[in-house]
Design a protein around this motif. Structure first.
Motif, mmCIF file in Angstrom:
data_model
loop_
_atom_site.group_PDB
_atom_site.id
_atom_site.type_symbol
_atom_site.label_atom_id
_atom_site.label_comp_id
_atom_site.label_asym_id
_atom_site.label_seq_id
_atom_site.Cartn_x
_atom_site.Cartn_y
_atom_site.Cartn_z
ATOM 1 N N PHE A 129 0.814 -1.219 0.000
ATOM 2 C CA PHE A 129 0.000 0.000 0.000
ATOM 3 C C PHE A 129 0.849 1.272 0.000
ATOM 4 C CE2 PHE A 129 -2.266 -3.424 2.252
ATOM 5 C CZ PHE A 129 -3.262 -3.644 1.319
ATOM 6 N N VAL A 145 -6.398 4.203 3.703
ATOM 7 C CA VAL A 145 -5.018 3.832 3.969
ATOM 8 C C VAL A 145 -4.572 4.548 5.227
ATOM 9 C CG1 VAL A 145 -2.655 3.904 3.105
ATOM 10 C CG2 VAL A 145 -4.537 3.411 1.544
ATOM 11 N N THR A 180 -13.025 1.870 2.815
ATOM 12 C CA THR A 180 -11.617 1.602 3.086
ATOM 13 C C THR A 180 -10.849 2.912 3.150
ATOM 14 O OG1 THR A 180 -10.982 1.443 0.755
ATOM 15 C CG2 THR A 180 -11.739 -0.590 1.848
ATOM 16 N N LEU A 184 -4.013 -1.032 4.745
ATOM 17 C CA LEU A 184 -5.341 -0.723 4.232
ATOM 18 C C LEU A 184 -6.362 -1.114 5.289
ATOM 19 C CD1 LEU A 184 -6.838 0.361 1.733
ATOM 20 C CD2 LEU A 184 -7.247 -2.017 1.102
ATOM 21 N N SER A 226 -4.357 2.886 -2.052
ATOM 22 C CA SER A 226 -5.165 1.704 -2.342
ATOM 23 C C SER A 226 -5.162 1.352 -3.825
ATOM 24 C CB SER A 226 -6.610 1.922 -1.869
ATOM 25 O OG SER A 226 -7.186 3.037 -2.531
#
Length: 211
Positions: free
Chosen positions: A78, A97, A95, A109, A82
Motif C-alpha cells: 500500500f 489507507v 476503506t 489498508l 489503495s
C-alpha cells in the motif's frame, strides 16, 4: 589438500584427470560453474623428487538456479495508497489507507464495516499466473472483533474458476498477526492474466468491525 614429505612438494590439480593450467597450489577454487560441469571430478597430484601421490577425487554437483522470486501483486504494501485494490460490499463500509502498518511503520489498508453484508470482499484482479506453480501468500492483519476471513484465488470473470486457493479460512485475532499459505496453481494449462486474489469477509463481518 594436505601432504607431507621431502620438500619441495609441487601440486597439480586436475579436472576429469586433465591438468588445470595454473592450478598449482595446495588448494583450488573453481571459476563460476555451469550446468555442463555437473559430475566433473577434481583431484590433486602432489610430487617431489622421489615420487608422487594422487588425492581422492571430489565430484562436483551443480544444481539448477532457483527461479527468481516474482511478486505478482501490485502495491502489496500500500505504498501507493489503495491503487490496484477494490472493495465491494452489498452491505455498507469503506476503506482508507492508514499509518503505521503492522511493523510500526509503512502503511496498511483499513476496512471499516458499517453494516454487514452477504458479499463483502477486498480483491485485486488481473494477476499473471503460471500453471502448476507453487506460490506463497503472506500478509499481516487483524480484526478489531477477532472475526475471520477467507481467501481465494480465482478467474476474475465467470465461471470464476478456482486457480488453486479456494476459500482458505484464516482465524484473525484482535491484534496484528502474520499469516502465510503456500499453494499450487491449477485448473489452467498455460499462463493466464486474469487471476483474482480475494479477501472474503462475509459472513464473518459485523457492523462496527475494523479489518
Amino acid at each position: 589438500v594436505t601432504a607431507t614429505g621431502t620438500a619441495p612438494l609441487t601440486y597439480q590439480w586436475q579436472k576429469n584427470n586433465v591438468d588445470i593450467p595454473g592450478a598449482t597450489g595446495s588448494s583450488y577454487t573453481t571459476p563460476a560453474t555451469v550446468a555442463g560441469d555437473n559430475g566433473s571430478t577434481y583431484r590433486c597430484v602432489i610430487t617431489n623428487a622421489v615420487s608422487s601421490v594422487t588425492s581422492n577425487s571430489a565430484t562436483l554437483t551443480v544444481n539448477s538456479a532457483p527461479p527468481p522470486v516474482v511478486n505478482v501483486l501490485a502495491n502489496g504494501e500500500f505504498e501507493s495508497g489503495s491503487t490496484g485494490w477494490n472493495f465491494y460490499t452489498n452491505g455498507s463500509g469503506f476503506t482508507s489507507v492508514v499509518t503505521p502498518g503492522s511493523t510500526g511503520s509503512g502503511q496498511a489498508l483499513q476496512v471499516v464495516i458499517t453494516a454487514a453484508g452477504t458479499n463483502v470482499q477486498l480483491y485485486q484482479a488481473g494477476l499473471t499466473l503460471q500453471p502448476n506453480t507453487s506460490y506463497q501468500l503472506s500478509f499481516d492483519g487483524y480484526s478489531s472483533s477477532g472475526h475471520d476471513l477467507e481467501i481465494s484465488l480465482n478467474k476474475h470473470t465467470p465461471p470464476y474458476t478456482n486457480y488453486g486457493l479456494a476459500a482458505r479460512l484464516f482465524n484473525l485475532s484482535a491484534s496484528w498477526q502474520s499469516y502465510v499459505v503456500t499453494f499450487t496453481t491449477g485448473n489452467f494449462t498455460s499462463g493466464v492474466t486474469d487471476g483474482r486474489l480475494m479477501f472474503w469477509l462475509a459472513p464473518y463481518d459485523a457492523a462496527g468491525d475494523l479489518y
